[in-house]
Design a protein around this motif. Structure first.
Motif, PDB file in Angstrom:
ATOM      1  N   LEU A   1       0.826  -1.202   0.000  1.00 16.34           N
ATOM      2  CA  LEU A   1       0.000   0.000   0.000  1.00 16.34           C
ATOM      3  C   LEU A   1       0.862   1.255   0.000  1.00 16.34           C
ATOM      4  CD1 LEU A   1      -3.193   0.532   2.121  1.00 16.34           C
ATOM      5  CD2 LEU A   1      -1.459   2.307   2.040  1.00 16.34           C
ATOM      6  N   LEU A   2       1.877   1.275   0.860  1.00 16.83           N
ATOM      7  CA  LEU A   2       2.759   2.438   0.932  1.00 16.83           C
ATOM      8  C   LEU A   2       3.541   2.628  -0.362  1.00 16.83           C
ATOM      9  CD1 LEU A   2       4.099   2.086   4.586  1.00 16.83           C
ATOM     10  CD2 LEU A   2       2.483   3.788   3.726  1.00 16.83           C
ATOM     11  N   HIS A   3       3.970   1.523  -0.968  1.00 16.16           N
ATOM     12  CA  HIS A   3       4.713   1.616  -2.227  1.00 16.16           C
ATOM     13  C   HIS A   3       3.839   2.223  -3.328  1.00 16.16           C
ATOM     14  CE1 HIS A   3       7.527   0.549  -5.414  1.00 16.16           C
ATOM     15  NE2 HIS A   3       6.504   0.042  -6.084  1.00 16.16           N
ATOM     16  N   ALA A   4       2.586   1.762  -3.433  1.00 19.13           N
ATOM     17  CA  ALA A   4       1.683   2.288  -4.464  1.00 19.13           C
ATOM     18  C   ALA A   4       1.408   3.771  -4.230  1.00 19.13           C
ATOM     19  CB  ALA A   4       0.383   1.494  -4.473  1.00 19.13           C
ATOM     20  N   ALA A   5       1.236   4.174  -2.972  1.00 21.17           N
ATOM     21  CA  ALA A   5       0.979   5.579  -2.667  1.00 21.17           C
ATOM     22  C   ALA A   5       2.171   6.451  -3.026  1.00 21.17           C
ATOM     23  CB  ALA A   5       0.628   5.731  -1.185  1.00 21.17           C
ATOM     24  N   ARG A   6       3.378   5.980  -2.703  1.00 20.38           N
ATOM     25  CA  ARG A   6       4.571   6.760  -3.046  1.00 20.38           C
ATOM     26  C   ARG A   6       4.731   6.880  -4.559  1.00 20.38           C
ATOM     27  NH1 ARG A   6       7.030   3.975   1.439  1.00 20.38           N
ATOM     28  NH2 ARG A   6       7.796   2.369  -0.008  1.00 20.38           N
ATOM     29  N   GLU A   7       4.471   5.790  -5.264  1.00 21.60           N
ATOM     30  CA  GLU A   7       4.612   5.833  -6.715  1.00 21.60           C
ATOM     31  C   GLU A   7       3.588   6.790  -7.331  1.00 21.60           C
ATOM     32  OE1 GLU A   7       5.142   2.723 -10.458  1.00 21.60           O
ATOM     33  OE2 GLU A   7       4.542   1.990  -8.473  1.00 21.60           O
ATOM     34  N   ARG A   8       2.387   6.788  -6.802  1.00 23.38           N
ATOM     35  CA  ARG A   8       1.378   7.715  -7.324  1.00 23.38           C
ATOM     36  C   ARG A   8       1.799   9.164  -7.137  1.00 23.38           C
ATOM     37  NH1 ARG A   8      -5.147   7.486  -6.838  1.00 23.38           N
ATOM     38  NH2 ARG A   8      -5.561   9.551  -7.703  1.00 23.38           N
ATOM     39  N   ARG A   9       2.362   9.467  -5.979  1.00 21.05           N
ATOM     40  CA  ARG A   9       2.788  10.850  -5.717  1.00 21.05           C
ATOM     41  C   ARG A   9       3.842  11.315  -6.715  1.00 21.05           C
ATOM     42  NH1 ARG A   9       2.062   9.305  -0.216  1.00 21.05           N
ATOM     43  NH2 ARG A   9       4.267   8.744  -0.001  1.00 21.05           N
ATOM     44  N   LEU A  10       4.624  10.382  -7.244  1.00 24.22           N
ATOM     45  CA  LEU A  10       5.639  10.770  -8.228  1.00 24.22           C
ATOM     46  C   LEU A  10       5.025  11.224  -9.544  1.00 24.22           C
ATOM     47  CD1 LEU A  10       8.264   7.906  -7.718  1.00 24.22           C
ATOM     48  CD2 LEU A  10       8.443  10.278  -6.948  1.00 24.22           C
ATOM     49  N   TYR A  11       3.865  10.692  -9.888  1.00 25.82           N
ATOM     50  CA  TYR A  11       3.258  10.949 -11.187  1.00 25.82           C
ATOM     51  C   TYR A  11       2.087  11.925 -11.134  1.00 25.82           C
ATOM     52  CZ  TYR A  11       6.034   7.114 -13.051  1.00 25.82           C
ATOM     53  OH  TYR A  11       7.082   6.320 -13.446  1.00 25.82           O
ATOM     54  N   GLU A  12       1.475  12.062  -9.959  1.00 27.56           N
ATOM     55  CA  GLU A  12       0.313  12.939  -9.853  1.00 27.56           C
ATOM     56  C   GLU A  12       0.737  14.398 -10.002  1.00 27.56           C
ATOM     57  OE1 GLU A  12      -3.717  12.005  -7.378  1.00 27.56           O
ATOM     58  OE2 GLU A  12      -1.828  12.024  -6.292  1.00 27.56           O
ATOM     59  N   PRO A  13      -0.006  15.200 -10.768  1.00 25.54           N
ATOM     60  CA  PRO A  13       0.365  16.618 -10.915  1.00 25.54           C
ATOM     61  C   PRO A  13       0.438  17.314  -9.562  1.00 25.54           C
ATOM     62  CG  PRO A  13      -1.343  16.008 -12.479  1.00 25.54           C
ATOM     63  CD  PRO A  13      -1.197  14.849 -11.543  1.00 25.54           C
ATOM     64  N   ARG A  14       1.459  18.119  -9.376  1.00 23.14           N
ATOM     65  CA  ARG A  14       1.622  18.845  -8.117  1.00 23.14           C
ATOM     66  C   ARG A  14       0.810  20.130  -8.143  1.00 23.14           C
ATOM     67  NH1 ARG A  14       5.458  16.529  -5.099  1.00 23.14           N
ATOM     68  NH2 ARG A  14       6.995  15.186  -6.131  1.00 23.14           N
ATOM     69  N   GLN A  15       0.275  20.477  -6.987  1.00 25.95           N
ATOM     70  CA  GLN A  15      -0.477  21.719  -6.871  1.00 25.95           C
ATOM     71  C   GLN A  15       0.481  22.917  -6.910  1.00 25.95           C
ATOM     72  OE1 GLN A  15      -4.058  22.008  -6.480  1.00 25.95           O
ATOM     73  NE2 GLN A  15      -3.742  19.945  -7.296  1.00 25.95           N
ATOM     74  N   VAL A  16       0.127  23.927  -7.666  1.00 23.91           N
ATOM     75  CA  VAL A  16       0.921  25.156  -7.761  1.00 23.91           C
ATOM     76  C   VAL A  16       0.145  26.273  -7.086  1.00 23.91           C
ATOM     77  CG1 VAL A  16       2.007  26.821  -9.299  1.00 23.91           C
ATOM     78  CG2 VAL A  16       1.976  24.388  -9.919  1.00 23.91           C
ATOM     79  N   GLY A  17       0.716  26.814  -6.025  1.00 30.26           N
ATOM     80  CA  GLY A  17       0.056  27.899  -5.319  1.00 30.26           C
ATOM     81  C   GLY A  17      -1.095  27.448  -4.437  1.00 30.26           C
ATOM     82  N   ARG A  18      -1.272  26.135  -4.268  1.00 30.81           N
ATOM     83  CA  ARG A  18      -2.325  25.609  -3.412  1.00 30.81           C
ATOM     84  C   ARG A  18      -1.766  24.452  -2.588  1.00 30.81           C
ATOM     85  NH1 ARG A  18      -6.893  23.111  -5.966  1.00 30.81           N
ATOM     86  NH2 ARG A  18      -8.119  23.717  -4.149  1.00 30.81           N
ATOM     87  N   ARG A  19      -2.390  24.203  -1.432  1.00 33.40           N
ATOM     88  CA  ARG A  19      -2.024  23.062  -0.606  1.00 33.40           C
ATOM     89  C   ARG A  19      -3.292  22.299  -0.231  1.00 33.40           C
ATOM     90  NH1 ARG A  19       1.089  23.045   5.224  1.00 33.40           N
ATOM     91  NH2 ARG A  19      -0.672  24.416   5.746  1.00 33.40           N
ATOM     92  N   VAL A  20      -3.264  20.984  -0.404  1.00 36.45           N
ATOM     93  CA  VAL A  20      -4.417  20.139  -0.110  1.00 36.45           C
ATOM     94  C   VAL A  20      -3.940  18.948   0.703  1.00 36.45           C
ATOM     95  CG1 VAL A  20      -6.132  18.596  -1.106  1.00 36.45           C
ATOM     96  CG2 VAL A  20      -5.714  20.815  -2.163  1.00 36.45           C
TER      97      VAL A  20
END
Length: 399
Positions: free
Chosen positions: A201-220
């Motif tokens: 589960l942790l591996h899949a979450a970390r991998e997703r964070r690498l590819y998911e677009p990063r927020q610019v000027g926002r924090r969620v």
């Protein structure tokens, strides 16, 4: 983004896994509530069981006597491809999704077919995003997971709350759920699978964070939070490590209305401290037992295919209280309904499928949440279907 022409397909909705516990409830709901012009069908791996279910539905609605039944197995890619190409929307109740769900998601992403399920398995959502989000955006498919109690009340409850808070300011929403409901064998199997796969589960979450677009000027953020006493609700708050906070955070990332800095936390609300402590101990024991394959297999076999009977479900209910704060304002929202894991989850999935098939919706594709894909349309449908979504109070905070 290529949106396929749904009029060329024989079915508006295909319900896959229709003979399972929640699948049958979903089929019964569609039999009673799908409009006459909605072309829908039942699908699964056992034609005999599908035909028996059709007979049962015909007793509820004589028009179901000619309801199509389609054979497809989750292990048969060709059958899944044919199924996806025949429908505008496929709704799946076949879990655990980690073991049985990927083939259908792949087929729908390739065919440009909208897809909805009841999945609350975080690892599955992350893996499906990594494997099929890009292709679904190319074909115009909307892949909408977590269309049941995980995580429609949280997602649309936060969506409704945010609309009543000021714009362009940091927003915080805490949610507290209470229920007296029981769970089925399918839910137990999914939960035990998830608890036994912490590393994956942790591996899949970390991998997703690498590819998911990063927020610019926002924090969620979808935060777990810590146990505490909530003065706003009068409950002891016990953090719930479910998919809800992640789903709400993804809605917030996609929709600017959630503001420049948004946080959502999801808790079980309990009335006394001893109950809160007991809940924490039980959760820890569940995680420990899930690491033991013999125990996990025995529990899964023992409760497979079972669920609360109609009388027990009629006695079950839930309430979700959300407290939203921002810009000097505080909003209290309540989402409420009957048996959450089965009757109401079946209703939520069925209405999600109907909304995807029949409503005018935002132009979006890829892996998206219920708030992003359907928003106001699904909110209206669920209110009309008897679920409570209401603003209880809104007030200005003392400076």
């Amino acid at each position: 983004m290529a949106r396929r022409n749904g009029t060329e397909r024989p079915y508006d909705i295909v319900l896959f896994g229709a003979t399972g516990f929640v699948g049958t409830l979903t089929a019964e709901y569609l039999a009673a509530h799908a409009p006459e012009n909605c072309r829908w069908a039942l699908a699964g791996r056992d034609l005999t069981r599908l035909e028996r279910l059709r007979e049962r539905l015909t007793a509820l609605n004589p028009a179901c006597a000619v309801l199509p039944v389609l054979r497809a197995d989750s292990a048969d890619p060709d059958a899944l491809r044919t199924l996806a190409e025949s429908a505008r929307v496929v709704a799946s109740t076949v879990g655990p999704y980690l073991w049985y769900g990927e083939g259908l998601v792949a087929a729908c992403a390739e065919a440009g077919t909208d897809y909805a399920d009841l999945c609350g398995e975080a690892e599955f959502l992350d893996r499906m995003y990594l494997h099929y989000d890009v292709r679904a955006r190319e074909t115009g498919a909307r892949l909408v997971h977590a269309c049941g109690f995980d995580a429609v009340p949280s997602d649309l409850g936060a969506y409704l709350t945010v609309q009543r808070l000021p714009e362009d300011v940091p927003l915080r929403v805490d949610a507290f759920v209470r229920s007296n409901a029981l769970f089925s064998g399918g839910t137990l199997a999914s939960a035990m699978t998830a608890m036994s796969r912490g590393r994956q589960l942790l591996h899949a979450a970390r991998e997703r964070r690498l590819y998911e677009p990063r927020q610019v000027g926002r924090r969620v953020r979808g935060s777990l939070g810590a146990p505490h006493f909530s003065r706003e609700t009068g409950y002891w708050a016990l953090p719930l490590p479910t998919i809800d906070a992640q789903v709400v955070a993804r809605s917030a990332a996609a929709l600017p209305r959630y503001g420049p800095d948004f946080r959502y936390r999801y808790f079980a609300g309990v009335k006394t401290l001893p109950v809160a402590l007991g809940g924490s101990a039980a959760a820890g024991a569940g995680v420990a037992l899930a690491q033991l394959p013999p125990v996990r297999s025995w529990l899964t076999r023992r409760f497979s295919g079972t669920g609360p009977d109609p009388e027990r479900r009629r006695a079950s209910d839930f309430s979700l209280r959300l407290v939203g704060t921002g810009g000097g304002q505080r909003v209290f929202t309540e989402v409420s309904g009957g048996d959450p894991g089965y009757d109401e989850s079946a209703k939520m999935l069925a209405e999600s499928a109907l909304s995807l098939a029949l409503d005018e919706l935002p132009d979006t594709a890829g892996q998206v949440t219920t708030a992003v894909a359907m928003g106001d349309a699904l909110l209206g449908r669920l209110r009309a279907a008897g679920l409570g979504f209401r603003i209880v109070d809104a007030r200005t905070l003392d400076e």
